[in-house]
Design an enzyme around this catalytic site. Sequence first.
Site, PDB file in Angstrom:
ATOM      1  N   HIS A 265     -11.790   1.663  -8.022  1.00  0.00           N
ATOM      2  CA  HIS A 265     -12.622   2.820  -8.355  1.00  0.00           C
ATOM      3  C   HIS A 265     -11.822   3.900  -9.071  1.00  0.00           C
ATOM      4  O   HIS A 265     -12.237   5.064  -9.109  1.00  0.00           O
ATOM      5  CB  HIS A 265     -13.298   3.410  -7.111  1.00  0.00           C
ATOM      6  N   ARG A 323     -12.014  20.590 -12.112  1.00  0.00           N
ATOM      7  CA  ARG A 323     -10.598  20.733 -12.471  1.00  0.00           C
ATOM      8  C   ARG A 323     -10.380  20.068 -13.809  1.00  0.00           C
ATOM      9  O   ARG A 323     -11.304  19.505 -14.409  1.00  0.00           O
ATOM     10  CB  ARG A 323      -9.722  20.045 -11.422  1.00  0.00           C
TER      11      ARG A 323
END
Length: 722
Positions: A265, A323
Amino acid sequence: MRSVARPTALRATLPQRPRRWNSAASANTAAAEPLRSILIANRGEIALRVGRTAAQHGIRTTTLYTDPDRRSQHALSSPFAVNLGSTDQYLNGARIIAVAQQHDCQAIHPGYGFLSENAAFAKACTDAGLKFIGPPYTAIEAMGDKSRSKEIMIAAGVPCIPGYHGSNQDPAGLALEADKVGYPLMLKAVKGGGGKGMRIARTADEFQQQLESAKSEARSSFGDDVMLVEKYITTPRHIEVQVFADKHGNCLALGERDCSIQRRHQKILEESPAPNLAEDVRQDLWEKARQAALAVGYEGAGTVEFIFDNDTGDFFFMEMNTRLQVEHPVTEAVTGLDLVHWQILVAEGKPLPLTQSEVEARIKQRGHAIEARIYAEDPTMNFTPSTGKLLHLRTPAETDSVRIDAGFIQGDEVSSHYDPMIAKLIVSGPDRTAALQKMERALEEYEVVGPITNIEFLKRCCRSPAFVRGEVETGYIQKYHEELFATVEVPEEVWVQAAIGLYEAEQRVRNGGLEPTWPLQTLGFGNAPQPREFHLQESSSDPLVVNKTVAVRVLKTAGDTFSVSVADHAVPQTVTSHFAPATNTLTTFFPHTRLSSLLIRDPSAPTNPTLLTLFNQGTLYRLQLATPPWALKALGARDVANSVLAPMPCKILRVEVRAGEWVRRHQALVVIESMKMETVVRSPVEGRVRRVVHGEGEMCGAGTRLVEFEEEGEGGEREGGA
């Protein structure tokens, strides 16, 4: 056809960026104080990346490091460097804020990972009078909780994937909700990120096992094991949009990135623009991403991630990363912008420098970009992290279209304490075909010896026909596993060069480190040259994979002339070969071809002092000097091939088998933890367990025996059969 509605007037309903700064924005800009000093609360390549932009704009940087990082490049990059001590101190927000205050820093840049998406840390920075170079803590809080973020997105008109995001965390209750959602489904930690705390449950039978594993990893990584359950799209693409917002209500989409090539992932190849994407869908993704950012009052750099269903053409909001992303250089390449500089501008209170139309014009002009993440990991062992000293490191030449963001140089140590990414390789070109070709060439020039890396695997991905066509999905590696992991025979010339390299190394040792001289009598060989036979194997990380042994017989007949024979070849061939120690290059003239290889030998490696690495025509070969079969038999040694070894330094979390048990191929043996990631060590063979060497909670070094198997004929027959 897509079923998600696209409001035609959506562009007009969103706040638009004025052509130039309005009077209010100009007044705020005039009053904004430029940043003079920043503390970088991170490590590795992102700390160096932020430091470069800061230096370009005259901003002083203070860096942090821990004991394992005391010799790292980011620790050495600034004269203002502070040792935090133990490994976990990058997460000590209070200590980091105190350091920033002590060093007269005006702002903190958190990079990615660690505290970058920690709302409490962002708030604490603001409360301490420090600028947090990121979004407001309220936005981090809203988007960091995957359950709450889905509710906000639904209210804002952003499509979300069906699932359960409620507070009932009882395993039985979650199983009922899973039945309602339907299998296959994805289990996700609410506070998760970076691929951690995520598992796929394909059937109800494996739900509880996958739930337990996801919760365990989430607790270790985030201190929170609350899970959500979502429908798993069977042929999804991972497409994300880079957004940027300022303090004046302006929000831009800086294009999208396709990040579908993933393992565990986590992404390994990212590109922009996304291939084979209809323009109306692309524009809709951008608008939905802006809509998502505006819904939480966003500021600074952020990424809105979507799941795109290849079967239906629908897309769904997945999460927002509040971010700067690891893959932000891809967007920088296709826009020509410095996103870290934009982060600083927003933190200073200045408006965004461009309009949406200006950004789109840049993207259309600048072509295509691809990023490959260079990891210290072993793809053949389910991408488990690898560690060790970088004995040799050579990178492609950086140009206007080839960029390398790295946190390591030759001689540095890749430790087990942190993420195993060595570098990011970013290339660009006028179109995808040109960029992909450039990436393939650059990967062929990339050389790493020490830890095992994913470079050879990345080459295979870039050459894979479906990837070349842009037919990507997040399950690409599993779908094309046979192609991507196909066995490649080592050419006979490579075996010969390896043997000559070992032969010459032995002669230099005998000759006190000097170049071998002729005649051989000076080396103590007596009155006549002596032949040497080397037994070589491909070096495999899998201790139960027994590669064929190739015997190569070498006899030096003159200064640069050798008589060599491989395996059972009756007639030896004569080759001319010269090794240049200064460049570690061996050039061999075979009867029909000339071959030049780079040879790196690691005689000091404690686990494998016989390892030899060759780079030949853009391909890496890892070979090892094998003990001849007759010697093993004479010594009565137990073959290590009957043991499963720890692939890296780790902690034993769970033992899944016991002594005397008959196990199937691929059956789980032990579950280990390293770099805050759980890894299941599986049996490569069918056989009986002789001994489980280490128990739960024990720490093990790389190469430590974990499970021993009985040798053939040692423990009787399998239960219930002949």
